[in-house]
Motif scaffolding. Structure first.
Motif, PDB file in Angstrom:
ATOM      1  N   GLN A   1      48.900   2.952  -6.428  1.00 38.07           N
ATOM      2  CA  GLN A   1      49.555   2.348  -5.267  1.00 38.07           C
ATOM      3  C   GLN A   1      49.705   0.861  -5.546  1.00 38.07           C
ATOM      4  N   VAL A   2      50.940   0.372  -5.603  1.00 36.72           N
ATOM      5  CA  VAL A   2      51.142  -1.008  -6.036  1.00 36.72           C
ATOM      6  C   VAL A   2      51.594  -1.942  -4.917  1.00 36.72           C
ATOM      7  N   LEU A   3      52.121  -1.390  -3.810  1.00 37.10           N
ATOM      8  CA  LEU A   3      52.655  -2.256  -2.757  1.00 37.10           C
ATOM      9  C   LEU A   3      52.986  -1.432  -1.523  1.00 37.10           C
ATOM     10  N   PHE A   4      52.783  -2.021  -0.345  1.00 37.81           N
ATOM     11  CA  PHE A   4      53.401  -1.561   0.889  1.00 37.81           C
ATOM     12  C   PHE A   4      53.463  -2.745   1.839  1.00 37.81           C
ATOM     13  N   ASN A   5      54.133  -2.568   2.972  1.00 35.32           N
ATOM     14  CA  ASN A   5      54.340  -3.647   3.928  1.00 35.32           C
ATOM     15  C   ASN A   5      53.325  -3.619   5.058  1.00 35.32           C
ATOM     16  N   LEU A   6      53.065  -4.778   5.634  1.00 32.22           N
ATOM     17  CA  LEU A   6      52.338  -4.842   6.887  1.00 32.22           C
ATOM     18  C   LEU A   6      53.137  -4.124   7.972  1.00 32.22           C
ATOM     19  N   PRO A   7      52.473  -3.658   9.044  1.00 33.59           N
ATOM     20  CA  PRO A   7      53.223  -3.118  10.178  1.00 33.59           C
ATOM     21  C   PRO A   7      54.281  -4.130  10.635  1.00 33.59           C
ATOM     22  N   PRO A   8      55.506  -3.657  10.904  1.00 32.10           N
ATOM     23  CA  PRO A   8      56.630  -4.576  11.123  1.00 32.10           C
ATOM     24  C   PRO A   8      56.962  -4.874  12.563  1.00 32.10           C
ATOM     25  N   GLY A   9      56.137  -4.415  13.512  1.00 27.56           N
ATOM     26  CA  GLY A   9      56.569  -4.448  14.899  1.00 27.56           C
ATOM     27  C   GLY A   9      57.249  -3.132  15.228  1.00 27.56           C
ATOM     28  N   ASP A  10      58.196  -3.152  16.143  1.00 35.23           N
ATOM     29  CA  ASP A  10      58.897  -1.929  16.554  1.00 35.23           C
ATOM     30  C   ASP A  10      60.109  -1.724  15.652  1.00 35.23           C
ATOM     31  N   TRP A  11      59.888  -1.021  14.562  1.00 38.65           N
ATOM     32  CA  TRP A  11      60.949  -0.808  13.563  1.00 38.65           C
ATOM     33  C   TRP A  11      62.136  -0.066  14.155  1.00 38.65           C
ATOM     34  N   GLU A  12      61.877   0.963  14.941  1.00 37.44           N
ATOM     35  CA  GLU A  12      62.957   1.765  15.517  1.00 37.44           C
ATOM     36  C   GLU A  12      63.814   0.948  16.481  1.00 37.44           C
ATOM     37  N   ALA A  13      63.219  -0.060  17.089  1.00 38.85           N
ATOM     38  CA  ALA A  13      63.964  -0.926  17.996  1.00 38.85           C
ATOM     39  C   ALA A  13      64.668  -2.064  17.265  1.00 38.85           C
ATOM     40  N   GLY A  14      64.509  -2.122  15.949  1.00 44.84           N
ATOM     41  CA  GLY A  14      65.211  -3.131  15.159  1.00 44.84           C
ATOM     42  C   GLY A  14      64.369  -4.282  14.683  1.00 44.84           C
ATOM     43  N   GLU A  15      63.079  -4.300  15.016  1.00 42.94           N
ATOM     44  CA  GLU A  15      62.237  -5.392  14.527  1.00 42.94           C
ATOM     45  C   GLU A  15      61.993  -5.238  13.029  1.00 42.94           C
ATOM     46  N   ARG A  16      61.926  -6.372  12.348  1.00 39.39           N
ATOM     47  CA  ARG A  16      61.796  -6.368  10.896  1.00 39.39           C
ATOM     48  C   ARG A  16      60.692  -7.324  10.443  1.00 39.39           C
ATOM     49  N   GLY A  17      59.532  -7.180  11.047  1.00 40.66           N
ATOM     50  CA  GLY A  17      58.401  -8.014  10.697  1.00 40.66           C
ATOM     51  C   GLY A  17      58.007  -8.935  11.828  1.00 40.66           C
ATOM     52  N   LEU A  18      56.754  -9.421  11.743  1.00 42.33           N
ATOM     53  CA  LEU A  18      56.175 -10.231  12.812  1.00 42.33           C
ATOM     54  C   LEU A  18      55.793 -11.638  12.386  1.00 42.33           C
ATOM     55  N   ALA A  19      55.815 -11.914  11.094  1.00 43.38           N
ATOM     56  CA  ALA A  19      55.136 -13.105  10.585  1.00 43.38           C
ATOM     57  C   ALA A  19      55.685 -14.414  11.135  1.00 43.38           C
TER      58      ALA A  19
ATOM     59  N   VAL B   1      41.414   1.400   1.136  1.00 44.70           N
ATOM     60  CA  VAL B   1      41.298   2.829   0.860  1.00 44.70           C
ATOM     61  C   VAL B   1      42.179   3.223  -0.321  1.00 44.70           C
ATOM     62  N   LEU B   2      43.374   2.666  -0.389  1.00 47.50           N
ATOM     63  CA  LEU B   2      44.358   3.059  -1.401  1.00 47.50           C
ATOM     64  C   LEU B   2      44.253   2.248  -2.682  1.00 47.50           C
ATOM     65  N   ASN B   3      43.305   1.307  -2.722  1.00 41.93           N
ATOM     66  CA  ASN B   3      43.124   0.450  -3.892  1.00 41.93           C
ATOM     67  C   ASN B   3      44.428  -0.253  -4.260  1.00 41.93           C
ATOM     68  N   CYS B   4      45.092  -0.765  -3.232  1.00 41.60           N
ATOM     69  CA  CYS B   4      46.376  -1.452  -3.414  1.00 41.60           C
ATOM     70  C   CYS B   4      46.124  -2.959  -3.467  1.00 41.60           C
ATOM     71  N   PRO B   5      46.558  -3.643  -4.522  1.00 38.69           N
ATOM     72  CA  PRO B   5      46.199  -5.053  -4.700  1.00 38.69           C
ATOM     73  C   PRO B   5      47.074  -6.052  -3.957  1.00 38.69           C
ATOM     74  N   ARG B   6      48.149  -5.580  -3.332  1.00 30.70           N
ATOM     75  CA  ARG B   6      49.064  -6.534  -2.689  1.00 30.70           C
ATOM     76  C   ARG B   6      49.770  -5.876  -1.503  1.00 30.70           C
ATOM     77  N   VAL B   7      50.051  -6.670  -0.474  1.00 34.94           N
ATOM     78  CA  VAL B   7      50.815  -6.208   0.678  1.00 34.94           C
ATOM     79  C   VAL B   7      51.849  -7.268   1.036  1.00 34.94           C
ATOM     80  N   HIS B   8      52.962  -6.805   1.580  1.00 38.09           N
ATOM     81  CA  HIS B   8      54.087  -7.687   1.907  1.00 38.09           C
ATOM     82  C   HIS B   8      54.138  -7.938   3.408  1.00 38.09           C
ATOM     83  N   ALA B   9      54.189  -9.207   3.778  1.00 40.35           N
ATOM     84  CA  ALA B   9      54.306  -9.611   5.180  1.00 40.35           C
ATOM     85  C   ALA B   9      55.764  -9.950   5.475  1.00 40.35           C
ATOM     86  N   MET B  10      56.472  -9.024   6.117  1.00 41.41           N
ATOM     87  CA  MET B  10      57.879  -9.275   6.456  1.00 41.41           C
ATOM     88  C   MET B  10      57.982 -10.408   7.474  1.00 41.41           C
TER      89      MET B  10
END
Length: 266
Positions: free
Chosen positions: A56-74, A96-105
């Protein structure tokens, strides 16, 4: 060495999500990334990662309400508490996934945002990224920021390479790094190899797709073999995420990656 990771939000959609890990492995991928893991239990994802023997190399932080069109909270003023919760949740999954990096939209600016509103978003973004980098550093993980083109994502706060580099410099955290998506950079800035060279020390992850349609990397205006050769010369040892929309069935389109260990037919 070119190490390719399959973006499972876009590739292998012929399969249910938890089956895509094995499909990616069978095609020669050694790593995987995707937008969000939160619809699934972290232990279930860990199990399929181990079964497929992929990282597992990457995934994003929760983005807010994606279905409503939100694309990140940062960068969103007034949502700081939600952003902080999203950092903790993402880092829990990363552990848990031993992932070394996450993306903050970064999130979207309001339509017609004036200079004062943009400045407010900027200051919020800096505060939130300082918090995220500090929390991630406790477990040796990186926070990534990614300029995203405003054609695909109108109003996205972070859209230019120079903007991202200025933010990384201002914050000065060793574990705040650039997610360099060549597709987005080509649309917004061009001059890909020179951008790679200038920003190389800040890069924590790279992503590829054909331009302008975001199909396989052998389709469109970008000559990826030259870019991969330059990355080799620069000494890049990180992952390259394949974040593109296949024109047809995923496996059939992987002929472009055969020189780098992928298998188009199995």
């Amino acid at each position: 060495m070119i190490r390719l990771a399959a973006n499972l939000s876009m590739l292998f959609n012929e399969h249910a999500f938890l089956d895509r890990f094995a499909a990616a492995a069978s095609a020669g991928f050694k790593g995987v990334e995707y937008l969000f893991p939160y619809a699934f239990d972290a232990e279930d994802i860990k199990h399929v990662l181990q079964e497929a023997q992929v990282e597992q190399v990457l995934f994003n932080l929760p983005p807010g309400d994606w279905e409503a069109g939100e694309r990140g909270l940062a960068s969103l003023p007034g949502r700081e508490g939600e952003f902080r919760d999203s950092v903790i949740e993402a880092l829990r999954y990363a552990e848990v996934l031993n992932c070394p990096r996450v993306h903050a939209m970064a999130g979207l600016l309001p339509e017609g945002a004036d200079a004062a509103t943009q400045a407010d978003h900027h200051e919020t973004y800096l505060r939130n990224l300082r918090f995220a980098a500090g929390e991630a550093a406790k477990t040796g993980r990186d926070i990534l920021i990614e300029p995203i083109n405003t054609r695909d994502m109108p109003g996205f706060f972070l859209s230019r390479q120079a903007q991202a580099m200025a933010i990384i410099e201002v914050i000065g955290a060793d574990n705040l790094k650039l997610q360099f998506d060549l597709y987005h950079c080509q649309i917004m800035d061009g001059d890909l190899i020179r951008h790679l060279e200038r920003q190389f020390d800040a890069i924590g992850h790279i992503q590829v797709a054909g331009v302008p349609e975001r199909h396989e990397p052998n389709v469109g205006e970008v000559h990826y073999p030259a870019i991969f050769e330059r990355l080799r010369a620069l000494g890049y040892t990180g992952w390259i995420g394949c974040e593109y929309r296949p024109r047809a069935e995923t496996r059939a389109g992987l002929v472009w990656g055969e020189p780098w260990g992928l298998t188009a037919q199995g």
